[in-house]
Design a protein around this motif. Structure first.
Motif, PDB file in Angstrom:
ATOM      1  N   ILE A  49       0.839  -1.204   0.000  1.00 52.37           N
ATOM      2  CA  ILE A  49       0.000   0.000   0.000  1.00 52.37           C
ATOM      3  C   ILE A  49       0.871   1.251   0.000  1.00 52.37           C
ATOM      4  CG2 ILE A  49      -1.639   1.348   1.379  1.00 52.37           C
ATOM      5  CD1 ILE A  49      -2.805  -1.379   2.305  1.00 52.37           C
ATOM      6  N   ASP A  50       1.902   1.244   0.812  1.00 51.87           N
ATOM      7  CA  ASP A  50       2.778   2.417   0.915  1.00 51.87           C
ATOM      8  C   ASP A  50       3.481   2.700  -0.407  1.00 51.87           C
ATOM      9  OD1 ASP A  50       4.220   4.423   2.760  1.00 51.87           O
ATOM     10  OD2 ASP A  50       5.879   3.373   1.789  1.00 51.87           O
ATOM     11  N   ILE A  51       4.061   1.679  -1.034  1.00 49.09           N
ATOM     12  CA  ILE A  51       4.812   1.927  -2.271  1.00 49.09           C
ATOM     13  C   ILE A  51       3.870   2.342  -3.396  1.00 49.09           C
ATOM     14  CG2 ILE A  51       4.809  -0.502  -3.024  1.00 49.09           C
ATOM     15  CD1 ILE A  51       7.553   2.186  -3.572  1.00 49.09           C
ATOM     16  N   SER A  52       2.684   1.766  -3.468  1.00 49.21           N
ATOM     17  CA  SER A  52       1.752   2.152  -4.535  1.00 49.21           C
ATOM     18  C   SER A  52       1.331   3.601  -4.384  1.00 49.21           C
ATOM     19  CB  SER A  52       0.530   1.227  -4.549  1.00 49.21           C
ATOM     20  OG  SER A  52      -0.188   1.295  -3.328  1.00 49.21           O
ATOM     21  N   ARG A  53       1.164   4.065  -3.163  1.00 47.67           N
ATOM     22  CA  ARG A  53       0.817   5.472  -2.945  1.00 47.67           C
ATOM     23  C   ARG A  53       1.974   6.390  -3.298  1.00 47.67           C
ATOM     24  NH1 ARG A  53      -2.166   4.906   2.992  1.00 47.67           N
ATOM     25  NH2 ARG A  53      -4.195   4.158   2.212  1.00 47.67           N
ATOM     26  N   ARG A  54       3.176   5.981  -2.964  1.00 46.09           N
ATOM     27  CA  ARG A  54       4.351   6.799  -3.297  1.00 46.09           C
ATOM     28  C   ARG A  54       4.549   6.902  -4.808  1.00 46.09           C
ATOM     29  NH1 ARG A  54       9.354   4.811   0.328  1.00 46.09           N
ATOM     30  NH2 ARG A  54      10.363   6.482  -0.860  1.00 46.09           N
ATOM     31  N   LEU A  55       4.359   5.788  -5.497  1.00 43.12           N
ATOM     32  CA  LEU A  55       4.578   5.793  -6.939  1.00 43.12           C
ATOM     33  C   LEU A  55       3.529   6.621  -7.667  1.00 43.12           C
ATOM     34  CD1 LEU A  55       5.605   2.082  -7.600  1.00 43.12           C
ATOM     35  CD2 LEU A  55       7.050   4.053  -7.092  1.00 43.12           C
ATOM     36  N   LYS A  56       2.351   6.729  -7.109  1.00 41.85           N
ATOM     37  CA  LYS A  56       1.288   7.510  -7.748  1.00 41.85           C
ATOM     38  C   LYS A  56       1.685   8.976  -7.893  1.00 41.85           C
ATOM     39  CE  LYS A  56      -3.702   8.300  -7.538  1.00 41.85           C
ATOM     40  NZ  LYS A  56      -4.953   8.059  -6.787  1.00 41.85           N
ATOM     41  N   ARG A  57       2.539   9.451  -7.004  1.00 43.44           N
ATOM     42  CA  ARG A  57       2.935  10.857  -7.028  1.00 43.44           C
ATOM     43  C   ARG A  57       4.136  11.129  -7.933  1.00 43.44           C
ATOM     44  NH1 ARG A  57       2.107   9.933  -1.346  1.00 43.44           N
ATOM     45  NH2 ARG A  57       4.359   9.823  -1.026  1.00 43.44           N
ATOM     46  N   GLN A 106      -6.731  -2.560  -1.261  1.00 40.21           N
ATOM     47  CA  GLN A 106      -5.812  -1.566  -1.821  1.00 40.21           C
ATOM     48  C   GLN A 106      -4.581  -2.197  -2.466  1.00 40.21           C
ATOM     49  OE1 GLN A 106      -4.897   1.902   0.700  1.00 40.21           O
ATOM     50  NE2 GLN A 106      -6.799   1.485   1.804  1.00 40.21           N
ATOM     51  N   VAL A 107      -4.171  -3.386  -2.035  1.00 40.43           N
ATOM     52  CA  VAL A 107      -2.975  -3.997  -2.628  1.00 40.43           C
ATOM     53  C   VAL A 107      -3.212  -4.399  -4.083  1.00 40.43           C
ATOM     54  CG1 VAL A 107      -2.036  -4.811  -0.436  1.00 40.43           C
ATOM     55  CG2 VAL A 107      -3.563  -6.298  -1.742  1.00 40.43           C
ATOM     56  N   SER A 108      -4.460  -4.454  -4.497  1.00 39.58           N
ATOM     57  CA  SER A 108      -4.798  -4.686  -5.904  1.00 39.58           C
ATOM     58  C   SER A 108      -5.302  -3.407  -6.550  1.00 39.58           C
ATOM     59  CB  SER A 108      -5.860  -5.783  -6.024  1.00 39.58           C
ATOM     60  OG  SER A 108      -6.187  -6.035  -7.370  1.00 39.58           O
ATOM     61  N   ALA A 109      -6.272  -2.758  -5.916  1.00 38.84           N
ATOM     62  CA  ALA A 109      -6.933  -1.592  -6.509  1.00 38.84           C
ATOM     63  C   ALA A 109      -5.981  -0.420  -6.711  1.00 38.84           C
ATOM     64  CB  ALA A 109      -8.110  -1.166  -5.637  1.00 38.84           C
ATOM     65  N   ASN A 110      -4.990  -0.265  -5.836  1.00 38.10           N
ATOM     66  CA  ASN A 110      -4.086   0.883  -5.955  1.00 38.10           C
ATOM     67  C   ASN A 110      -3.284   0.865  -7.253  1.00 38.10           C
ATOM     68  OD1 ASN A 110      -5.001   1.681  -3.482  1.00 38.10           O
ATOM     69  ND2 ASN A 110      -2.997   1.751  -2.485  1.00 38.10           N
ATOM     70  N   TRP A 111      -2.970  -0.327  -7.763  1.00 41.11           N
ATOM     71  CA  TRP A 111      -2.220  -0.398  -9.026  1.00 41.11           C
ATOM     72  C   TRP A 111      -3.078   0.092 -10.189  1.00 41.11           C
ATOM     73  CZ3 TRP A 111       2.424  -0.567  -7.562  1.00 41.11           C
ATOM     74  CH2 TRP A 111       2.826  -1.372  -6.488  1.00 41.11           C
ATOM     75  N   ARG A 112      -4.365  -0.126 -10.094  1.00 42.01           N
ATOM     76  CA  ARG A 112      -5.280   0.348 -11.129  1.00 42.01           C
ATOM     77  C   ARG A 112      -5.369   1.868 -11.149  1.00 42.01           C
ATOM     78  NH1 ARG A 112      -9.190  -3.171 -12.992  1.00 42.01           N
ATOM     79  NH2 ARG A 112     -10.809  -1.568 -12.873  1.00 42.01           N
ATOM     80  N   ALA A 113      -5.127   2.486 -10.002  1.00 35.94           N
ATOM     81  CA  ALA A 113      -5.249   3.947  -9.898  1.00 35.94           C
ATOM     82  C   ALA A 113      -4.020   4.686 -10.404  1.00 35.94           C
ATOM     83  CB  ALA A 113      -5.520   4.335  -8.440  1.00 35.94           C
ATOM     84  N   LEU A 114      -2.905   3.974 -10.615  1.00 36.84           N
ATOM     85  CA  LEU A 114      -1.717   4.636 -11.138  1.00 36.84           C
ATOM     86  C   LEU A 114      -1.954   5.085 -12.575  1.00 36.84           C
ATOM     87  CD1 LEU A 114       1.280   2.443  -9.869  1.00 36.84           C
ATOM     88  CD2 LEU A 114       0.121   4.343  -8.741  1.00 36.84           C
ATOM     89  N   SER A 115      -1.270   6.143 -12.982  1.00 36.21           N
ATOM     90  CA  SER A 115      -1.404   6.664 -14.345  1.00 36.21           C
ATOM     91  C   SER A 115      -0.367   6.078 -15.292  1.00 36.21           C
ATOM     92  CB  SER A 115      -1.286   8.190 -14.321  1.00 36.21           C
ATOM     93  OG  SER A 115      -2.346   8.754 -13.589  1.00 36.21           O
ATOM     94  N   ILE A 116       0.253   4.992 -14.904  1.00 35.61           N
ATOM     95  CA  ILE A 116       1.272   4.325 -15.710  1.00 35.61           C
ATOM     96  C   ILE A 116       0.939   2.837 -15.807  1.00 35.61           C
ATOM     97  CG2 ILE A 116       3.179   5.915 -15.276  1.00 35.61           C
ATOM     98  CD1 ILE A 116       4.025   4.175 -12.946  1.00 35.61           C
ATOM     99  N   PRO A 117       1.412   2.172 -16.851  1.00 33.43           N
ATOM    100  CA  PRO A 117       1.157   0.737 -16.983  1.00 33.43           C
ATOM    101  C   PRO A 117       1.826  -0.052 -15.854  1.00 33.43           C
ATOM    102  CG  PRO A 117       1.896   1.681 -19.061  1.00 33.43           C
ATOM    103  CD  PRO A 117       2.137   2.720 -18.015  1.00 33.43           C
ATOM    104  N   VAL A 118       1.117  -1.052 -15.370  1.00 33.12           N
ATOM    105  CA  VAL A 118       1.636  -1.966 -14.354  1.00 33.12           C
ATOM    106  C   VAL A 118       1.649  -3.365 -14.964  1.00 33.12           C
ATOM    107  CG1 VAL A 118       1.333  -2.925 -12.043  1.00 33.12           C
ATOM    108  CG2 VAL A 118       0.730  -0.524 -12.499  1.00 33.12           C
TER     109      VAL A 118
END
Length: 280
Positions: A49-57, A106-118
Motif C-alpha cells: 500500500i505504501d509503495i503504490s501510494r508513493r509511486l502515484k505521485r 488496496q494492494v490490488s486496486a491501488n495499481w489500477r489507480a496509477l497513471s502508468i502501466p503496471v
C-alpha cells in the motif's frame, strides 16, 4: 533461483517484505518472502500500500513491474502469520465507507489507480492473494510453469481483495464464476485461453522489459489517458466513456508532450517527452 533476476540497482527504498528497485524510469516491486513462497502477511500488505501510494505521485515514472523473488509470484495469504493476531482481519476489512477500498483491497486496486502501466511478471504459484494482487496489474506475463488460482473458496472464503475489478474486465462472467467457486488451478496455457493472462513467455521478465521500452517511446500523457479510459470507464455507460475520451484528447493537445510528439514526427526522430502532466 529465478530464471531472471531483478534489475541490479541501488535500492533506495527501505522495506522488509518487498524489494523495490528503480532503473531509469521503471520501478520493479518484488514480493520478497521467498522462504514463505512470498506468502502475504500484514507487513507486506502495508508495504505494498505504501509503495503504490508513493509511486502515484511520481510523474517521471513510465511503468511498474510487479513480480516475486524466488521461484514463485505468491502462494497467497500467509494464514499462520495472519492468525497470529486476531486484530489483523479487522484491520484489513474495515472501511471508511462501503464503496471505498479497505487495506485488503488496496494492494490490488491501488495499481489500477496509477497513471502508468503496471506489468505483473508471474512464475510458479500465483494463488489467492497473489492472484488478487496480479489482477490489479494492466498486463500479466507468465512463464510456462505458472500456476494460477483464485483459491479463497477452498479456504471457506470469497475473494475480497479487489481482484474482481480486473477479473470482470478480462474474462467471461461464467468462466470467472466457475474458477472462483471451484478454486480451479490453471496452468499458463489455460489461463491464456480464458483471458486471465496477457502472454506466456519463456523469459517473462525480458518480455516485461521489452514492453516497458516500447511504452517509453510513447507520450506519457497518452499512456495515462488510455489507461484511465479503459480502467475507469470500461464498464461505464457509453456517455461517460465518450465524455472522458473528448476530455482526455483536449488535455493531451494542450500539453507539451503533444508538441514533442509532433516534432518527432516532423523530424522523423524519437520524441523527447517531458514528465507526465500533473492532472493525471
Amino acid at each position: 533461483m529465478k530464471s531472471e533476476s531483478i534489475h541490479d540497482s541501488s535500492n533506495e527504498y527501505n522495506y522488509r517484505n518487498i524489494e523495490v528497485v528503480r532503473r531509469d524510469n521503471v520501478i520493479t516491486v518484488a514480493l520478497n518472502r521467498p522462504d514463505k513462497l512470498n506468502g502475504v502477511d500484514m507487513v507486506m500488505f502495508d508495504e505494498l500500500i505504501d509503495i503504490s501510494r508513493r509511486l502515484k505521485r511520481d510523474r517521471q515514472l513510465r511503468a511498474v513491474i510487479l513480480t516475486g523473488n524466488g521461484d514463485n509470484f505468491s502462494s497467497g495469504l500467509d494464514f499462520s502469520a495472519m492468525m497470529a493476531n486476531k486484530r489483523f482481519a479487522a484491520q484489513l476489512l474495515v472501511k471508511v465507507w462501503p464503496g471505498s477500498a479497505n487495506r485488503a483491497q488496496q494492494v490490488s486496486a491501488n495499481w489500477r489507480a496509477l497513471s502508468i502501466p503496471v506489468i505483473a511478471v508471474i512464475e510458479g504459484y500465483c494463488w489467492g492473494a497473489g492472484l488478487q494482487i496480479a489482477l490489479g496489474a494492466d498486463f500479466r506475463i507468465c512463464s510456462p510453469n505458472a500456476n494460477l488460482s483464485i483459491m479463497e473458496s477452498k479456504m471457506g472464503l470469497t475473494s475480497d481483495m479487489a481482484g474482481s475489478l480486473g477479473l470482470r474486465e478480462v474474462m467471461a462472467k461464467d468462466q470467472a464464476m466457475r474458477i472462483s467457486m471451484c478454486a480451479t488451478q490453471l496452468d499458463a496455457a489455460r489461463a491464456l485461453e480464458l483471458g486471465l493472462i496477457t502472454e506466456i513467455h519463456d523469459t517473462p521478465m525480458q518480455a516485461a522489459d521489452d514492453l516497458c521500452q516500447e511504452l517509453a517511446l510513447k507520450s506519457p500523457d497518452v499512456t495515462a489517458a488510455i489507461k484511465h479510459i479503459y480502467t475507469r470507464y470500461w464498464t461505464a455507460p457509453a456517455w461517460k466513456l465518450l465524455a472522458y475520451e473528448t476530455y482526455s484528447q483536449i488535455r493531451i493537445m494542450l500539453g507539451q508532450n503533444f508538441k514533442q510528439a509532433q516534432k518527432g514526427l516532423r523530424n522523423k526522430t524519437a520524441a523527447s517527452f517531458k514528465s507526465r502532466q500533473k492532472y493525471w
